[in-house]
Design a protein around this motif. Structure first.
Motif, PDB file in Angstrom:
ATOM      1  N   PRO A  82       0.832  -1.209   0.000  1.00 32.24           N
ATOM      2  CA  PRO A  82       0.000   0.000   0.000  1.00 32.24           C
ATOM      3  C   PRO A  82       0.870   1.264   0.000  1.00 32.24           C
ATOM      4  N   GLY A  83       0.601   2.159  -0.927  1.00 26.05           N
ATOM      5  CA  GLY A  83       1.302   3.438  -1.001  1.00 26.05           C
ATOM      6  C   GLY A  83       2.696   3.388  -1.583  1.00 26.05           C
ATOM      7  N   ALA A  84       3.131   2.237  -2.063  1.00 26.85           N
ATOM      8  CA  ALA A  84       4.480   2.105  -2.621  1.00 26.85           C
ATOM      9  C   ALA A  84       4.404   1.684  -4.092  1.00 26.85           C
ATOM     10  N   ASP A  85       5.553   1.645  -4.735  1.00 23.39           N
ATOM     11  CA  ASP A  85       5.599   1.242  -6.139  1.00 23.39           C
ATOM     12  C   ASP A  85       5.152  -0.211  -6.293  1.00 23.39           C
ATOM     13  N   PRO A  86       4.462  -0.513  -7.390  1.00 18.29           N
ATOM     14  CA  PRO A  86       4.018  -1.889  -7.609  1.00 18.29           C
ATOM     15  C   PRO A  86       5.193  -2.811  -7.919  1.00 18.29           C
ATOM     16  N   VAL A  87       5.008  -4.073  -7.592  1.00 23.47           N
ATOM     17  CA  VAL A  87       5.996  -5.094  -7.913  1.00 23.47           C
ATOM     18  C   VAL A  87       5.582  -5.908  -9.128  1.00 23.47           C
ATOM     19  N   LEU A  88       4.317  -5.759  -9.526  1.00 17.73           N
ATOM     20  CA  LEU A  88       3.776  -6.543 -10.624  1.00 17.73           C
ATOM     21  C   LEU A  88       2.563  -5.818 -11.184  1.00 17.73           C
ATOM     22  N   GLY A  89       2.286  -6.028 -12.442  1.00 17.79           N
ATOM     23  CA  GLY A  89       1.092  -5.473 -13.062  1.00 17.79           C
ATOM     24  C   GLY A  89       0.546  -6.444 -14.081  1.00 17.79           C
ATOM     25  N   GLY A  90      -0.676  -6.180 -14.493  1.00 15.03           N
ATOM     26  CA  GLY A  90      -1.275  -7.046 -15.490  1.00 15.03           C
ATOM     27  C   GLY A  90      -2.622  -6.524 -15.951  1.00 15.03           C
ATOM     28  N   LEU A  91      -3.300  -7.365 -16.679  1.00 15.57           N
ATOM     29  CA  LEU A  91      -4.606  -7.050 -17.234  1.00 15.57           C
ATOM     30  C   LEU A  91      -5.515  -8.245 -17.003  1.00 15.57           C
ATOM     31  N   ASP A  92      -6.687  -7.990 -16.437  1.00 13.14           N
ATOM     32  CA  ASP A  92      -7.715  -9.020 -16.307  1.00 13.14           C
ATOM     33  C   ASP A  92      -8.737  -8.828 -17.413  1.00 13.14           C
ATOM     34  N   VAL A  93      -9.087  -9.919 -18.063  1.00 15.78           N
ATOM     35  CA  VAL A  93     -10.131  -9.929 -19.089  1.00 15.78           C
ATOM     36  C   VAL A  93     -11.179 -10.930 -18.642  1.00 15.78           C
ATOM     37  N   VAL A  94     -12.431 -10.502 -18.625  1.00 16.58           N
ATOM     38  CA  VAL A  94     -13.513 -11.390 -18.198  1.00 16.58           C
ATOM     39  C   VAL A  94     -14.569 -11.507 -19.287  1.00 16.58           C
ATOM     40  N   GLN A  95     -15.188 -12.666 -19.304  1.00 15.38           N
ATOM     41  CA  GLN A  95     -16.378 -12.889 -20.118  1.00 15.38           C
ATOM     42  C   GLN A  95     -17.539 -13.047 -19.150  1.00 15.38           C
ATOM     43  N   VAL A  96     -18.567 -12.232 -19.345  1.00 10.08           N
ATOM     44  CA  VAL A  96     -19.726 -12.231 -18.465  1.00 10.08           C
ATOM     45  C   VAL A  96     -20.861 -12.997 -19.134  1.00 10.08           C
ATOM     46  N   VAL A  97     -21.433 -13.930 -18.381  1.00 10.98           N
ATOM     47  CA  VAL A  97     -22.576 -14.717 -18.849  1.00 10.98           C
ATOM     48  C   VAL A  97     -23.653 -14.644 -17.772  1.00 10.98           C
ATOM     49  N   ASP A  98     -24.820 -14.169 -18.134  1.00  8.10           N
ATOM     50  CA  ASP A  98     -25.949 -14.074 -17.201  1.00  8.10           C
ATOM     51  C   ASP A  98     -25.582 -13.354 -15.909  1.00  8.10           C
ATOM     52  N   GLY A  99     -24.808 -12.267 -16.022  1.00 11.11           N
ATOM     53  CA  GLY A  99     -24.493 -11.429 -14.881  1.00 11.11           C
ATOM     54  C   GLY A  99     -23.399 -11.937 -13.964  1.00 11.11           C
ATOM     55  N   ARG A 100     -22.665 -12.962 -14.406  1.00  9.99           N
ATOM     56  CA  ARG A 100     -21.546 -13.498 -13.615  1.00  9.99           C
ATOM     57  C   ARG A 100     -20.349 -13.722 -14.533  1.00  9.99           C
ATOM     58  N   ILE A 101     -19.175 -13.749 -13.914  1.00  8.28           N
ATOM     59  CA  ILE A 101     -17.955 -14.011 -14.678  1.00  8.28           C
ATOM     60  C   ILE A 101     -17.864 -15.509 -14.956  1.00  8.28           C
ATOM     61  N   ALA A 102     -17.820 -15.846 -16.239  1.00  7.04           N
ATOM     62  CA  ALA A 102     -17.703 -17.245 -16.651  1.00  7.04           C
ATOM     63  C   ALA A 102     -16.263 -17.608 -17.014  1.00  7.04           C
ATOM     64  N   ARG A 103     -15.511 -16.632 -17.511  1.00  5.32           N
ATOM     65  CA  ARG A 103     -14.113 -16.839 -17.894  1.00  5.32           C
ATOM     66  C   ARG A 103     -13.309 -15.647 -17.401  1.00  5.32           C
ATOM     67  N   LEU A 104     -12.120 -15.933 -16.878  1.00  6.74           N
ATOM     68  CA  LEU A 104     -11.194 -14.900 -16.431  1.00  6.74           C
ATOM     69  C   LEU A 104      -9.815 -15.243 -16.963  1.00  6.74           C
ATOM     70  N   TRP A 105      -9.258 -14.308 -17.716  1.00 10.85           N
ATOM     71  CA  TRP A 105      -7.896 -14.439 -18.205  1.00 10.85           C
ATOM     72  C   TRP A 105      -7.066 -13.344 -17.544  1.00 10.85           C
ATOM     73  N   THR A 106      -5.914 -13.710 -16.994  1.00  9.60           N
ATOM     74  CA  THR A 106      -4.993 -12.729 -16.418  1.00  9.60           C
ATOM     75  C   THR A 106      -3.714 -12.757 -17.232  1.00  9.60           C
ATOM     76  N   VAL A 107      -3.368 -11.593 -17.784  1.00  5.40           N
ATOM     77  CA  VAL A 107      -2.159 -11.436 -18.592  1.00  5.40           C
ATOM     78  C   VAL A 107      -1.223 -10.539 -17.809  1.00  5.40           C
ATOM     79  N   LEU A 108      -0.036 -11.049 -17.460  1.00  3.68           N
ATOM     80  CA  LEU A 108       0.924 -10.273 -16.700  1.00  3.68           C
ATOM     81  C   LEU A 108       1.717  -9.344 -17.609  1.00  3.68           C
ATOM     82  N   ASP A 109       2.086  -8.186 -17.102  1.00  3.87           N
ATOM     83  CA  ASP A 109       2.941  -7.269 -17.852  1.00  3.87           C
ATOM     84  C   ASP A 109       4.331  -7.866 -17.972  1.00  3.87           C
ATOM     85  N   GLY A 110       4.965  -7.594 -19.111  1.00  2.65           N
ATOM     86  CA  GLY A 110       6.362  -7.982 -19.304  1.00  2.65           C
ATOM     87  C   GLY A 110       6.552  -9.433 -19.166  1.00  2.65           C
TER      88      GLY A 110
END
Length: 117
Positions: free
Chosen positions: A89-117
């Motif tokens: 908290p309050g410091a430089d990040p050690v990791l970053g990424g992107l979450d991509v979700v597919q929503v089906v009937d109001g809930r997350i059915a698929r989650l992909w996490t792609v890390l930076d670098g």
């Protein structure tokens, strides 16, 4: 029905930033489908129980680190995505990424996490 912006926020705060396994499981039940599939660079897990166990393991690797949004939610159709950072908290990040979700009937059915670098 919940949209991708609301689901991504609930997922970040109530799942990936939640230290209590019982509270985390309750949010997983609200946010994800029974047969959710989570994919990152190291694994593919299926179902809420496997997802919960995976998140528990991830949180154990970085005690005291928190996930924070690193940009707005963007999406098209049933897909939503949001960049994030992980760090003390309050410091430089050690990791970053992107979450991509597919929503089906109001809930997350698929989650992909792609890390930076």
């Amino acid at each position: 029905m919940a949209g991708s912006a609301e689901l991504l926020e609930r997922m970040l705060q109530g799942v990936f930033n939640e230290p209590d396994p019982r509270q985390r499981a309750a949010v997983i039940a609200e946010v994800f489908t029974d047969d959710v599939v989570f994919v990152d660079g190291e694994r593919t897990v299926r179902g809420r129980e496997e997802l919960a166990a995976t998140v528990t393991g991830l949180l154990a690797q970085g005690p005291g680190l928190v996930f924070t949004p690193a940009g707005p939610v963007r999406g098209v159709g049933d897909l939503g995505m949001r960049p994030w950072r992980l760090g003390p908290p309050g410091a430089d990040p050690v990791l970053g990424g992107l979450d991509v979700v597919q929503v089906v009937d109001g809930r997350i059915a698929r989650l992909w996490t792609v890390l930076d670098g």
